[in-house]
Write a protein that holds these residues in place. Sequence first.
Motif, PDB file in Angstrom:
ATOM      1  N   LEU A 197     -84.851  12.272  22.323  1.00 30.78           N
ATOM      2  CA  LEU A 197     -85.785  13.016  21.473  1.00 30.78           C
ATOM      3  C   LEU A 197     -86.641  13.955  22.310  1.00 30.78           C
ATOM      4  N   SER A 198     -87.149  13.428  23.415  1.00 32.29           N
ATOM      5  CA  SER A 198     -88.012  14.247  24.275  1.00 32.29           C
ATOM      6  C   SER A 198     -87.264  15.469  24.808  1.00 32.29           C
ATOM      7  N   GLU A 199     -86.013  15.274  25.179  1.00 33.69           N
ATOM      8  CA  GLU A 199     -85.207  16.391  25.684  1.00 33.69           C
ATOM      9  C   GLU A 199     -84.940  17.412  24.584  1.00 33.69           C
ATOM     10  N   LYS A 200     -84.604  16.914  23.393  1.00 34.83           N
ATOM     11  CA  LYS A 200     -84.279  17.808  22.282  1.00 34.83           C
ATOM     12  C   LYS A 200     -85.507  18.603  21.816  1.00 34.83           C
ATOM     13  N   ILE A 201     -86.681  17.963  21.897  1.00 28.53           N
ATOM     14  CA  ILE A 201     -87.911  18.667  21.521  1.00 28.53           C
ATOM     15  C   ILE A 201     -88.101  19.897  22.396  1.00 28.53           C
ATOM     16  N   LYS A 202     -87.925  19.726  23.686  1.00 26.71           N
ATOM     17  CA  LYS A 202     -88.119  20.846  24.620  1.00 26.71           C
ATOM     18  C   LYS A 202     -87.075  21.941  24.372  1.00 26.71           C
ATOM     19  N   ALA A 203     -85.841  21.528  24.059  1.00 28.34           N
ATOM     20  CA  ALA A 203     -84.798  22.519  23.777  1.00 28.34           C
ATOM     21  C   ALA A 203     -85.113  23.283  22.490  1.00 28.34           C
ATOM     22  N   ALA A 204     -85.601  22.544  21.480  1.00 30.27           N
ATOM     23  CA  ALA A 204     -85.943  23.191  20.208  1.00 30.27           C
ATOM     24  C   ALA A 204     -87.122  24.145  20.384  1.00 30.27           C
ATOM     25  N   ILE A 205     -88.093  23.759  21.189  1.00 31.22           N
ATOM     26  CA  ILE A 205     -89.249  24.629  21.446  1.00 31.22           C
ATOM     27  C   ILE A 205     -88.794  25.925  22.100  1.00 31.22           C
ATOM     28  N   ALA A 206     -87.883  25.810  23.077  1.00 31.69           N
ATOM     29  CA  ALA A 206     -87.369  27.011  23.758  1.00 31.69           C
ATOM     30  C   ALA A 206     -86.618  27.907  22.782  1.00 31.69           C
ATOM     31  N   PHE A 207     -85.851  27.293  21.875  1.00 35.56           N
ATOM     32  CA  PHE A 207     -85.082  28.077  20.895  1.00 35.56           C
ATOM     33  C   PHE A 207     -86.012  28.806  19.910  1.00 35.56           C
ATOM     34  N   ILE A 246     -97.074  19.836  19.338  1.00 40.59           N
ATOM     35  CA  ILE A 246     -98.019  18.717  19.205  1.00 40.59           C
ATOM     36  C   ILE A 246     -97.336  17.408  19.590  1.00 40.59           C
ATOM     37  N   LEU A 247     -96.095  17.193  19.103  1.00 34.45           N
ATOM     38  CA  LEU A 247     -95.363  15.976  19.443  1.00 34.45           C
ATOM     39  C   LEU A 247     -95.053  15.924  20.931  1.00 34.45           C
ATOM     40  N   ASP A 248     -94.707  17.049  21.498  1.00 27.17           N
ATOM     41  CA  ASP A 248     -94.422  17.104  22.926  1.00 27.17           C
ATOM     42  C   ASP A 248     -95.652  16.716  23.733  1.00 27.17           C
ATOM     43  N   ASP A 249     -96.801  17.244  23.340  1.00 24.93           N
ATOM     44  CA  ASP A 249     -98.056  16.887  24.010  1.00 24.93           C
ATOM     45  C   ASP A 249     -98.370  15.404  23.838  1.00 24.93           C
ATOM     46  N   LEU A 250     -98.099  14.896  22.635  1.00 20.42           N
ATOM     47  CA  LEU A 250     -98.398  13.490  22.346  1.00 20.42           C
ATOM     48  C   LEU A 250     -97.561  12.564  23.223  1.00 20.42           C
ATOM     49  N   ILE A 251     -96.303  12.908  23.436  1.00 20.49           N
ATOM     50  CA  ILE A 251     -95.424  12.086  24.265  1.00 20.49           C
ATOM     51  C   ILE A 251     -95.842  12.148  25.735  1.00 20.49           C
ATOM     52  N   ASP A 252     -96.201  13.339  26.196  1.00 12.19           N
ATOM     53  CA  ASP A 252     -96.534  13.502  27.614  1.00 12.19           C
ATOM     54  C   ASP A 252     -97.937  13.016  27.965  1.00 12.19           C
ATOM     55  N   SER A 253     -98.910  13.313  27.103  1.00 14.14           N
ATOM     56  CA  SER A 253    -100.305  12.925  27.398  1.00 14.14           C
ATOM     57  C   SER A 253    -101.029  12.622  26.092  1.00 14.14           C
ATOM     58  N   PRO A 254    -100.857  11.412  25.570  1.00  8.63           N
ATOM     59  CA  PRO A 254    -101.422  11.054  24.258  1.00  8.63           C
ATOM     60  C   PRO A 254    -102.946  11.171  24.225  1.00  8.63           C
ATOM     61  N   ALA A 255    -103.444  11.774  23.161  1.00 10.53           N
ATOM     62  CA  ALA A 255    -104.884  11.902  22.938  1.00 10.53           C
ATOM     63  C   ALA A 255    -105.150  11.662  21.460  1.00 10.53           C
ATOM     64  N   PRO A 256    -106.325  11.113  21.102  1.00 10.74           N
ATOM     65  CA  PRO A 256    -106.604  10.757  19.700  1.00 10.74           C
ATOM     66  C   PRO A 256    -106.443  11.916  18.726  1.00 10.74           C
ATOM     67  N   GLN A 257    -106.988  13.077  19.081  1.00 10.09           N
ATOM     68  CA  GLN A 257    -106.920  14.204  18.168  1.00 10.09           C
ATOM     69  C   GLN A 257    -105.481  14.683  17.995  1.00 10.09           C
ATOM     70  N   THR A 258    -104.709  14.636  19.090  1.00 12.72           N
ATOM     71  CA  THR A 258    -103.299  15.033  19.025  1.00 12.72           C
ATOM     72  C   THR A 258    -102.523  14.099  18.103  1.00 12.72           C
ATOM     73  N   LEU A 259    -102.793  12.797  18.243  1.00 12.27           N
ATOM     74  CA  LEU A 259    -102.110  11.811  17.409  1.00 12.27           C
ATOM     75  C   LEU A 259    -102.460  12.018  15.936  1.00 12.27           C
ATOM     76  N   GLU A 260    -103.757  12.194  15.632  1.00  8.57           N
ATOM     77  CA  GLU A 260    -104.181  12.383  14.241  1.00  8.57           C
ATOM     78  C   GLU A 260    -103.540  13.632  13.644  1.00  8.57           C
ATOM     79  N   THR A 261    -103.540  14.717  14.407  1.00  8.42           N
ATOM     80  CA  THR A 261    -102.965  15.971  13.912  1.00  8.42           C
ATOM     81  C   THR A 261    -101.480  15.821  13.620  1.00  8.42           C
ATOM     82  N   PHE A 262    -100.777  15.134  14.525  1.00  9.75           N
ATOM     83  CA  PHE A 262     -99.331  14.981  14.330  1.00  9.75           C
ATOM     84  C   PHE A 262     -99.014  14.075  13.144  1.00  9.75           C
TER      85      PHE A 262
END
Length: 805
Positions: A197-207, A246-262
């Motif tokens: 999932l993490s790999e595919k997220i980065k590929a989708a972001i680039a696309f 947002i999901l990419d950020d949440l996986i790499d460096s979880p933060a409360p506001q990021t989690l709530e937003t996602f």
Amino acid sequence: MSELLQAVLNSDEKNDLRSLMSELRLCEKRYLLRNDILNLYEDFCTKHQKNAHTQSSHLSKLIYYTQEIIQEDSNLCFIIRSKIASQEVYLLTSDLSIEAMTVQDLLDMRDRLVNRYYPNEGDLLEIDFGPFYDYSPIIRDPKNIGKGVEFLNRYLSSKLFADPKQWQESLFNFLRLHQYRGIQLLINGRIQSQQHLSEKIKAAIAFISNLPLYEPLETFRLDLQTMGFEPGWGNTAARVLETLNILDDLIDSPAPQTLETFISRIPMIFNIVLVSPHGWFGQEGVLGRPDTGGQVVYVLDQAKNLETQLEEDALLAGLGELNVQPKVIILSRLISNNDGTLCNQRLEKVYGTTNAWILRVPFREFNPNMTQNWISRFEIWPYLETYAIDAERELIGEFQGRPDLIVGNYSDGNLVAFLLARRMKVTQCNIAHALEKSKYLFSNLYWQDLEEKYHFSMQFTADLLAMNAANFVISSTYQEIVGTPDSIGQYESYKCFTMPELYHVVNGIELFSPKFNVVPPGVNESYYFPYTRNEERVETDRLRLEEMLFTLDDPALIYGKLEDPSKRPIFSMARLDRIKNLTGLAECFGKSQELQEHCNLILVAGKLRVEESGDNEERDEIIKLYQIIDEYNLYGKIRWLGVRLSKTDSGEIYRVIADHKGIFVQPALFEAFGLTILEAMITGMPTFATQFGGPLEIIQDKVNGFYINPTNLEETASKLYDFVTKCDSNPAYWDEISKRGIERVYTAYTWKIHTTKLLSLARTYGFWNFISKEKREDLLRYIEALFHLIYKPRAQQLLEQHKYR
């Protein structure tokens, strides 16, 4: 030992405490509440020429924080609440020896007070929910109570950070869950692990970064599907890119506001049930009926705005092409003898909606005199279990499956919500609005004396069961949960209490649980808007209501003629019951010649005649209001409108009063929230509201409204008169308070704010329940046991009584 007590005993005020205790023992009351204690202490200080101010001495501070004093023999029990959501209990003897008391000791003493303590007959059942919260995260700081979702997001983020592999795996499994009518959302089988999932997220972001920002999802949906992503991320390239980042950020460096937003973006709620079973729930002809009014307005407005928000969320998530049709059902009771309303219709569409409905399910036949007619909210307890069973079948048929969220309203609705959520394994939300235990003084202590009329044994038990079973609880204000520094909150009152000879509650609710969230309701802006918006007002309605308020002579609808209709109107609108206290406002007006010289009193209050009412409390208040008018000779100075207003007329009637530079007074002895306060403020009326309850958080005193103590009639009259005379000398002052009241509502109390927050909460708690694997089964089994051992037998007894009515 309490620091407050110790400070007195270590000072030269020790003898003052001894003298005060002697006077307390001479008091006729054996059980003193805070107001009694403060009044007695003030008299003591006057008699002994001492300063009673809170900070003037150690003894004054002790008295200020003492909530209750119980006399037993020569001993005094002090219940001290030096900080919110906690209390200490001490027994003081005549020689000032002090002994800490346990909760059990206190409850036994309360039982002895009402002669309901029988130690030789064995221990009473103790209800203790404390152990079930031992394995859940708990808020530490009282100021954060009611901010449960914020705490939970911080907690979940820390877990993600501390054990990323486990929690990211849980997150991945959670994302795979979501479907809409069998159509997979978010991710498909092409993504087979969290790492993938993490790999595919980065590929989708680039696309997607190479696409135009406003490129619609449909043009690149197949590309995303090939990468493993299904609809649900967004409706445009910009929205999908933002969500994936947002999901990419949440996986790499979880933060409360990021989690709530996602989590708030995940399309996981499409079907909602709002439970309000006791009856007279309709869109016409029900307001002003016993037990309705504010509840009907609240739930209807909530349903409409939830549907709107669900539709908006689905479109933003990119589900437009899936023909997603969110559905909101208000579950209420079908009443065969409908008294001219639509309450005998099984299904009724909510006006102005696409897919929001009132579904009415009847109580099972038992005694047609009961089940085919309206039943008071105090009497419906025997029917709720079978009602929930029948409602489950009806709901599954209407939704073609299970709902995603069940929201209970009031004690009866919350119990049904628990029964439904338990059977259907659905997220449960509780909204109490008002808990009767706080309204009726000593209602638990003297429950046996009140049982025939109010049946509090079932109601308070239902409250305990539902609030502990709920996944999350919504309150309108912070103090609804834990009160203020000098008053106990509604939920807090369930922490520790006795129902003599029935049970002791030693720990009824965990106030520091993150399940509590403050989410105030909004105002229906279609009906309630500022009086200055003349282009939105209907002139014929304005003229009709102007005549009704001030000059119309129609004894069937109106009591009282105004000698001088040009005087500034003091206005209030509520049902006639003891708590709403319109009779108190009339008496306040009657006692003040100054107010009578400057103002008229206009009340919109349901019924004019005793024979028109089927409610005992309303009949008593009707009689009392006539007595007050006669006693204070208010003829020519008061108008009493016995009418039921549509919401259109209700909104315009506030504006007509505002045209006359009037003021709105909400004089309730206690108000859990106060929707009429918001309605009055948004229309532009300077508002005076009770200081007991939710208005303390709506109004900022002397900034955009005013507090009153409705039990102090002279002080209330003085505040009203001061405002009136100030406006007479400076008309701009009325305009200033009016403008600030309008601004206050628009910045904090709209339905858009409410529904956005509610759905965010539902998604977060759904996520929490999935990934935490919280062991709730033991709690739910305990609740079921209490339901069958305490609630159900008592409900069966009441059902037998109904058989012969």
